[in-house]
Scaffold this active site. Structure first.
Site, PDB file in Angstrom:
ATOM      1  N   LYS A 188     -42.864 -37.872 216.764  1.00  0.00           N
ATOM      2  CA  LYS A 188     -41.468 -38.315 216.808  1.00  0.00           C
ATOM      3  C   LYS A 188     -40.921 -38.395 215.386  1.00  0.00           C
ATOM      4  CE  LYS A 188     -38.717 -42.274 218.383  1.00  0.00           C
ATOM      5  NZ  LYS A 188     -38.800 -43.578 219.073  1.00  0.00           N
ATOM      6  N   VAL A 193     -35.924 -35.569 216.657  1.00  0.00           N
ATOM      7  CA  VAL A 193     -36.474 -34.875 217.807  1.00  0.00           C
ATOM      8  C   VAL A 193     -37.924 -35.303 218.008  1.00  0.00           C
ATOM      9  CG1 VAL A 193     -34.960 -32.878 217.530  1.00  0.00           C
ATOM     10  CG2 VAL A 193     -37.186 -32.912 216.381  1.00  0.00           C
ATOM     11  N   VAL A 194     -38.452 -34.957 219.193  1.00  0.00           N
ATOM     12  CA  VAL A 194     -39.854 -35.204 219.521  1.00  0.00           C
ATOM     13  C   VAL A 194     -40.519 -33.854 219.738  1.00  0.00           C
ATOM     14  CG1 VAL A 194     -41.472 -36.293 221.101  1.00  0.00           C
ATOM     15  CG2 VAL A 194     -39.314 -37.421 220.565  1.00  0.00           C
ATOM     16  N   ASP A 219     -36.687 -53.020 227.856  1.00  0.00           N
ATOM     17  CA  ASP A 219     -35.981 -51.753 228.082  1.00  0.00           C
ATOM     18  C   ASP A 219     -36.791 -50.867 229.025  1.00  0.00           C
ATOM     19  OD1 ASP A 219     -34.008 -49.861 227.942  1.00  0.00           O
ATOM     20  OD2 ASP A 219     -34.707 -48.993 226.047  1.00  0.00           O
ATOM     21  N   VAL A 236     -39.814 -31.407 222.863  1.00  0.00           N
ATOM     22  CA  VAL A 236     -39.727 -31.951 224.220  1.00  0.00           C
ATOM     23  C   VAL A 236     -38.642 -33.004 224.355  1.00  0.00           C
ATOM     24  CG1 VAL A 236     -42.124 -31.474 224.794  1.00  0.00           C
ATOM     25  CG2 VAL A 236     -41.538 -33.626 223.660  1.00  0.00           C
ATOM     26  N   ALA A 238     -34.973 -35.100 222.188  1.00  0.00           N
ATOM     27  CA  ALA A 238     -34.125 -35.285 221.015  1.00  0.00           C
ATOM     28  C   ALA A 238     -33.290 -36.527 221.216  1.00  0.00           C
ATOM     29  CB  ALA A 238     -33.242 -34.062 220.773  1.00  0.00           C
TER      30      ALA A 238
END
Length: 855
Positions: A546, A516-517, A688, A509, A511
């Site tokens: 993750k 990547v995730v 953030d 889902v 990157a």
């Protein structure tokens, strides 16, 4: 005597009413008195002084106090004791047709009594008078108590002049034929004699038990039964009603004693069901409200409430085997194309495009770059093998917040503080802020993880060590460390590989720069109880995994610091145990349960940190509806219908964003502020905040994620908040004071500025400006000039809401949020208490969530 007993039973009701009507005739002052008539208010002591003139009462064997007044023997009284003439009884007018004659069988004032008294010896008379005086004193005391405790329900009003005690001479001159026993007079006055005998007996000789029995007559007994029924209905469980002989329903009831005439039967309680559902109450009744706005994913009803129905990601809904419960089929369906060939690269990229988790990684890449990175990792064999990844979290501190909290609290209550106060031979400073998220436990965990991460990364460069050996070595070290400590147990799931604990991967889902995730899914088990730590479709649990791996040339210390800080901050916020710091600081009793131990609803849960070779896996809660950026880019709502703004900013991101409805944006804003405030209350600023770092569940629950750049402005052993310097986060959401070189700023006020930008992005469809530097962004420069000259900004003035009042309150809050001078800027807490937010209806109910830190 047989007729007497029969007449008493048959005339019980009438005797009761009559005895109440002439109760005043037998007051304590009327039992003994002088020869002269005494006033009704004469004191008992005055009559006792003349007790030698008191008449005598000739009795037979007196009944014991335990005998009921109804069956006690009849008392015969001398006329000079009662001083009651028949003319006075006639004045009561109880039966006008009756003559004032007495019953021949039960005559109490008979002529024979007077004659017998004259012939008695004087000595016997004095002896009897002394004996009778003692009985009268006892009877007088009983009568006073009964008079104070007993108040009849019905009272006849009789004048005091009609009940005067008559002189002794008047009784002596009573006609001889007054006691005639002809049948007519006997039948007419039989009831009256029974009432007089009953009342005299009850007034003089009944004890406390008989007094209570006398009081519980028909009227009073019904009242007491009703009172008793109410008490029983509250204290005892109700039995279900039973059918009677006629087919009707009878509830438990208390029968009236002596009531054979079919009186009312009172139930033990109110006639209702055994249990009451809260939904049946008027306040909780579900009333179908008319939907006045339906946007598909968001509905507003006429009562002011709304409902979110966010779409679930296609990777969950389009995968048929996800609901089948077969993990192998689900995994195969993702990694194989339509023709059955292995086409995982294209399939993963296609699924990735519908969900953005770019905020989890600082390097933003487009789809082609992410695809190339994924393809390169597959070609080089750099994909993390989840079947060989094991947790590096110490078992005694692992995963489940309930188990974690229980073990820590148990150690503290048992006085085992020595182990907590040790940190590689150095004592931890004194706890001054027990509500801080980073405290004793986090410091120990940081040291333990940093050592393992450095050791794992360095061992990769050592010849002869492979990834599998390293993972097994870590597993054995954790097991030995756990078994070697007293009071700890080896959890069955603590050393299982990632694929067994969190399932197999079903797709990608997101990157970024470090990896990547992926989404992992596993079937629910009996150990999985509500509330689940992640999203569930009813059959399976889904987790976001993750993958993190340092890039070539990255410094080990830098990567280790980022990895540990991101995991520790997220894990401590999602699994708080601030009672440990409070107990060590002495602010919480060891026997008092912690009051502020709960999970924040708007913080993404960080569940685990695992390792395989030189790569690491962070397991998180999965949000099935994606992030805010994806929600804005896939909506198809016209700008004019939502905010009324005719001047929109040029879109600087890929695709054209569509704004949210103001009510929907207000709800998300309130959730965002509560989540940020929770972080601030525990000494952490996010630094953030942006749409990519805001995730959603299908019911609209907002989750804040990505704590890699978060600032810990106050730890458990710091009294004051410390500032920071340097720009952090994504440029469009960074506050202007962050760009000032060598200037320190409050990270909490930076978060407030970012929240304002996020809200404007929701209602406008894009962010306000590229960067908050006037020399680099013309729109921000225009904002500064308009605020300085006119005190307003045209974009804020052109925003529209569902009502003018909400629009006015929102503008006030926005102007206070976008204060360039941070000292004049509103705080998150003040923004939550503003009139705008207090009038905003939110889907989440917040109770006792925030606990302030020291300042």
């Amino acid at each position: 005597m047989g007729d007497e007993k029969l007449s008493r039973h048959t005339s019980l009701k009438r005797a009761r009413s009559l005895s109440e009507s002439i109760k005043g005739l037998f007051k304590p002052s009327g039992i003994s008195g002088s020869n002269n008539a005494a006033a009704p208010s004469s004191r008992p002591g005055q009559d006792q002084a003349h007790s030698h003139q008191t008449a005598r009462i000739i009795t037979s064997n007196v009944s014991s106090p335990s005998i009921s007044p109804v069956h006690s023997p009849v008392l015969q009284a001398a006329p000079k004791h009662h001083k009651l003439g028949v003319p006075n009884i006639a004045k009561l007018s109880l039966s006008p047709s009756r003559e004032p004659s007495l019953n021949s069988e039960n005559e109490m004032f008979s002529q024979e009594s007077f004659i017998s008294e004259k012939d008695e010896d004087e000595a016997n008379l004095l002896e009897r008078e002394d004996l009778q005086n003692k009985k009268e004193e006892k009877a007088r005391a009983k009568h006073v108590r009964s008079k104070e405790a007993y108040v009849p329900h019905h009272r006849y009003t009789v004048g005091s002049d009609e009940v005067e005690r008559q002189p002794r001479e008047r009784l002596k001159n009573f006609p001889q034929n007054a006691g005639s026993s002809n049948p007519a007079n006997s039948n007419a006055n039989h009831v009256l004699d029974q009432e007089n005998n009953f009342s005299i007996d009850a007034m003089l000789d009944y004890d406390e038990e008989s007094k209570l029995r006398r009081r519980n007559s028909l009227g009073v007994r019904n009242h007491s039964n009703r009172t008793r029924s109410r008490k029983n209905s509250l204290s005892t469980p109700r039995s279900p009603p039973m059918k009677n002989g006629n087919g009707g329903m009878n509830s438990n009831a208390t029968n009236n004693v002596g009531n054979g005439t079919g009186n009312r039967i009172y139930m033990r309680g109110r006639n209702h069901s055994d249990s009451i559902s809260a939904s049946s109450l008027p306040k909780f009744q579900e009333i179908e409200c008319k939907c006045i706005l339906d946007l598909g994913h968001f509905k507003v009803f006429e009562n002011g409430y709304h409902e979110h129905s966010l779409r679930v990601l296609p990777i969950i809904t389009n995968n048929k085997n996800v609901d089948s419960g077969d993990e192998k089929d689900a995994d195969a369906s993702v990694n194989s194309g339509d023709d059955g060939d292995n086409d995982s690269e294209a399939n993963m990229h296609k699924q990735k495009s519908v969900f953005s988790l770019s905020g989890l990684f600082k390097s933003h890449k487009d789809g082609n770059q992410q695809q190339q990175q994924q393809q390169q990792q597959e070609e080089n064999g750099e994909q993390i093998n989840l079947e060989k990844a094991f947790s590096i979290i110490p078992s005694q501190r692992f995963i489940k917040s309930q188990t974690l909290k229980k073990s820590r609290t148990s150690n503290l209550k048992n006085g085992n503080n020595d182990e907590l106060m040790k940190n590689d031979g150095k004592n931890i400073p004194q706890i001054v802020n027990p509500n801080a998220a980073v405290g004793v436990e986090e410091l120990k965990l940081i040291n333990a993880l940093s050592e393992k991460i450095r050791k794992g990364l360095k061992s990769e460069n050592t010849k002869g060590n492979n990834g599998e050996g390293r993972s097994n070595s870590n597993k054995q070290e954790d097991s030995d460390d756990t078994e070697g400590k007293a009071g700890t147990t080896n959890d069955d799931t603590s050393h299982k590989p990632c694929s067994q604990k969190y399932g197999k991967s079903i797709g990608v889902v997101g990157a970024g720069a470090y990896g990547v995730v992926k989404i992992c899914a596993r079937c629910k088990t009996a150990k999985d109880v509500l509330p689940y730590s992640t999203y569930s479709n009813g059959k399976k649990l889904f987790f976001a995994v993750k993958e993190l791996k340092p890039k070539p040339g990255d410094q080990i210390d830098k990567f280790c610091t980022r990895l540990t800080s991101e995991f520790i901050i997220g894990h401590s916020l999602s699994h708080p145990h601030f009672e440990a710091n409070a107990m060590i600081a002495g602010n919480v009793s060891r026997t008092t349960p912690p009051k502020h131990v709960f999970n924040a609803p708007n913080i993404l849960k960080i569940l685990d940190l695992m390792e395989y070779s030189n790569s690491f896996v962070e397991v998180m809660e999965f949000c099935a509806s994606g992030d805010l950026y994806s929600l804005l880019t896939r909506n198809n709502i016209s700008n004019e219908s939502n905010n009324g703004s005719s001047r929109l900013i040029q879109t600087v991101k890929e695709g054209s964003g569509s704004p949210l409805h103001p009510l929907e944006a207000d709800c998300f804003m309130k959730q965002l502020l509560n989540g940020v405030q929770y972080m601030h209350d525990h000494g952490i600023a996010h630094c953030d905040l942006k749409p990519e770092n805001i995730l959603f569940q299908p019911n609209g629950l907002l989750k804040i994620c990505d704590f890699g750049t978060s600032s810990v402005f106050q730890t458990a052993w710091e009294k004051h908040v410390h500032f920071q310097s340097g720009a952090m986060g994504s440029e469009p959401y960074v506050a202007p004071e962050e760009f000032i070189r060598d200037a320190e700023y409050d990270p909490r006020l930076v978060d407030c500025w970012s929240c304002g930008i996020v809200y404007c992005t929701m209602v406008m469809g894009q962010y306000l400006w590229k960067i908050a530097i006037p020399e680099k962004d013309s729109l921000f420069k225009s904002f500064l000039s308009e605020i300085k000259d006119d005190g307003q900004f045209y974009l804020f003035e052109e925003l529209r809401h569902v009502s003018s009042e909400l629009n006015r309150l929102r503008k006030i809050a926005l102007y206070r949020t976008f204060q360039v001078d941070p000292t004049k800027r509103i705080t998150i807490e003040q923004l939550l208490q503003s009139s705008w937010m207090r009038k905003t209806k939110c889907c989440v109910v917040y109770r006792h969530l925030h606990t302030k830190v020291s300042k």
